[in-house]
Enzyme design. Structure first.
Site, PDB file in Angstrom:
ATOM      1  N   CYS A 178       0.889  -1.302   0.029  1.00 37.26           N
ATOM      2  CA  CYS A 178      -0.019  -0.030   0.010  1.00 37.26           C
ATOM      3  C   CYS A 178       0.868   1.325  -0.237  1.00 37.26           C
ATOM      4  CB  CYS A 178      -0.868  -0.047   1.118  1.00 37.26           C
ATOM      5  SG  CYS A 178      -1.901  -1.357   1.433  1.00 37.26           S
ATOM      6  N   HIS A 229      -2.630   6.833   4.216  1.00 37.38           N
ATOM      7  CA  HIS A 229      -1.472   6.140   4.491  1.00 37.38           C
ATOM      8  C   HIS A 229       0.068   6.456   4.134  1.00 37.38           C
ATOM      9  CE1 HIS A 229      -0.583   1.254   5.026  1.00 37.38           C
ATOM     10  NE2 HIS A 229      -0.011   2.121   6.175  1.00 37.38           N
TER      11      HIS A 229
END
Length: 595
Positions: free
Chosen positions: A79, A131
């Site tokens: 990610c 993130h």
């Protein structure tokens, strides 16, 4: 908190209207709007348009049919590295965000794609999963986004996120302040994005829609999963995964129809892509699921771990009509390509990507190139060979040793390194040169820091999820609730103003405050198993100061007041229990007054 159901934003319209009136390309044509939809853990085979025999994605399929498709598009297999590359146009080994925890899941405050758009008069907004840092100076609002609605860290319900979030009716952060929302997470992101677009329809706008779905935990309303339940364990891994993708498809259809109804579809660049390979859409033995003929899943260097869907449509820019392009391309190309398509210019930017605008428009020939993908789940830098993947044409060199021809052997079952020694040597030499340059950058060795003492963020929250150390990663609320001990205990900080600071060491986050040596009362979430821990002391070390305090009965926080000078430092915080020490779960840092 009141339930939030709609966002209406009208601010700075004159700036954005002026930007929209500036010419783009052809005289008289305003610059295009941009919407970048990034799904989470949706693999190359997790789409009907890619031949999945069970999954129904009619809206994405319809977009696919009219879009230009980069069929040889690659990202990092995790990610954060992919998201960092999208935002900076730099490989993760260059921007420093090559992991999903342990202090390497944040940027070091570089220029981002949103900064570039914002600097050229675009309205900029983000909805979903960032993130790339939960604290200043690495939040979306510090990185070019004027407006952001997000969950924290890597997923909804993780220990760094607002406690109790479970994908339904959650608390998200609106420009860094918590607000209660109504509805399923994916529905919220799309709904809020469309409300924002409607308020900014005079344009131009850049909307980043990085979803947290279909990342686990695989939560979705049963009505979406039910059509696939009979296939679970027989043909597919998870009906809930397919249900989450079906919900994404429904929302994507709402978005495309909304753009049509608002008259925005023609001059809006829409991108649909994923951040890495599937996790639950395909089993490694190939017995369940579908992966479009490739082997490999999330986290792996095999093709299925990093080759993902990439569809782009822009009718007024002649990027339409349904066409496959086999150009070797990657996440680092998105920034320079969008900058070119939108006629943006920027100074002092040194990226790794290529401008593929002519290729997408059918004006350019295929470009010969090499791609270098390095990531590592650690605070230490990726290693040259072990953590490397080099792509060139149909060739894939994995960890400097295994060579595959992806066209002749898409399942990567035949290592041909022994019979193509010259090619192995050539690719290793290219990787060595690339790696040597990477080691010269400060991001290779300097950790990204969280800033304390700034007016931009009065109280800084640090969690064990992002702590540096030698232990395994810890990221689930279940782990915190159960009192799982973890030795990761170090945080990289930058003090921007000398003064008196308070460091609060807590067992539980502030939103569910409870005793260090006990559990919250009442329990906020009875689906979790709560267990007390019994530390006798808390010890902190920072800026050549080491302090220790006894944990009193009923203490919800053990606080340390100390003076800090300006500069970079490490904070180490431990619970002390007998001869054992383990990282403090939650830390809150606040400047009390300046010198």
């Amino acid at each position: 908190m009141p339930i939030r159901t709609k966002t209406v934003l009208i601010f700075g319209q004159w700036v954005f209207l002026l930007g929209a009136l500036l010419p783009f390309g052809v005289f008289g044509q305003s610059r295009p709007n941009v919407i970048l939809v990034l799904t989470d853990d949706q693999g190359i085979g997790d789409l009907g348009a890619h031949g999945n025999p069970w999954l129904k994605t009619p809206n994405i399929d319809a977009f696919y049919k009219d879009a230009v498709r980069l069929t040889n598009f690659h990202v990092s297999p995790l990610c954060t590295p992919t998201r960092a590359a999208l935002m900076t146009g730099q490989y993760p080994i260059h921007n420093g965000a090559w992991a999903t925890f342990k202090g390497r899941d944040a940027l070091s405050n570089p220029m981002t794609l949103a900064d570039i758009f914002k600097g050229k008069g675009y309205a900029t907004a983000m909805f979903g999963k960032w993130h790339l840092g939960d604290n200043y100076p690495n939040r979306p609002t510090d990185s070019g986004f004027e407006y952001a609605i997000q969950h924290l860290s890597g997923g909804i319900g993780e220990l760094s996120d607002y406690w109790g979030n479970d994908y339904f009716d959650d608390v998200y952060y609106v420009n860094n302040e918590p607000e209660q929302f109504e509805g399923y997470c994916t529905d919220v992101w799309f709904r809020e994005a469309m409300d924002y677009i409607k308020a900014q329809k005079e344009g131009p706008f850049f909307v980043y829609l990085p979803l947290n779905a279909p990342h686990d935990p695989l939560y979705v309303d049963e009505k979406y999963a039910a059509p696939y339940r009979h296939l679970e364990g027989k043909e597919i891994v998870s009906a809930n995964l397919y249900g989450m993708i079906a919900n994404i498809d429904e929302n994507f259809g709402k978005l495309t129809r909304f753009l049509d109804n608002e008259g925005l579809a023609g001059n809006t660049i829409v991108i649909y892509m994923s951040d890495n390979g599937t996790r639950f859409g395909y089993t490694q033995d190939g017995k369940l699921g579908y992966n479009k003929g490739f082997r490999g899943i999330k986290g792996e260097k095999l093709e299925g771990g990093h080759r993902v869907p990439f569809f782009m449509r822009w009718p007024k820019g002649n990027i339409k009509g349904g066409k496959d392009i086999d150009q070797l391309a990657a996440h680092v190309d998105v920034l320079p390509t969008l900058a070119s398509l939108c006629n943006l210019e920027w100074d002092d930017f040194k990226g790794d990507g290529m401008d593929l605008s002519d290729v997408l428009k059918g004006k350019g020939e295929t470009i010969d190139r090499q791609l270098f993908l390095h990531n590592r789940q650690d605070w230490r830098p990726p290693q040259e060979g072990r953590d490397g993947l080099v792509l060139e044409g149909e060739w894939r060199l994995i960890q400097g040793e295994k060579l595959y021809n992806i066209k002749k052997d898409p399942l990567q079952q035949r290592d041909v390194a022994a019979i193509h020694g010259e090619r192995v040597a050539k690719l290793n030499q290219a990787n060595a040169r690339f790696y040597a340059r990477a080691t010269q950058r400060k991001e290779f060795s300097e950790l990204p820091t969280t800033v304390i003492g700034s007016d931009e963020q009065k109280v800084v929250k640090l969690t064990i999820q992002h702590a540096i150390g030698e232990d395994v990663g810890i990221w689930k609320t279940q782990q915190v609730a159960a009192g799982v001990r973890n030795k990761n205990n170090t945080h990289a900080l930058e003090v921007v103003e000398p003064g008196l600071y308070k460091i609060s060491c807590m067992r539980w986050p502030k939103e569910i405050a409870g005793p260090v040596r006990g559990v919250p009362d009442p329990l906020p979430d009875t689906t979790l198993e709560y267990k007390a821990i019994s530390p006798e002391k808390v010890r902190v070390s920072i800026a050549n100061q080491m302090l220790e305090k006894v944990v009193g009965k009923g203490d919800e926080s053990v606080d340390f007041i100390l003076r800090l000078d300006k500069g970079k430092t490490f904070l180490v915080a431990d619970f002390m229990e007998g001869n054992e020490k383990y990282g403090v779960y939650y830390l809150y840092l606040e400047k009390l007054h300046s010198d």
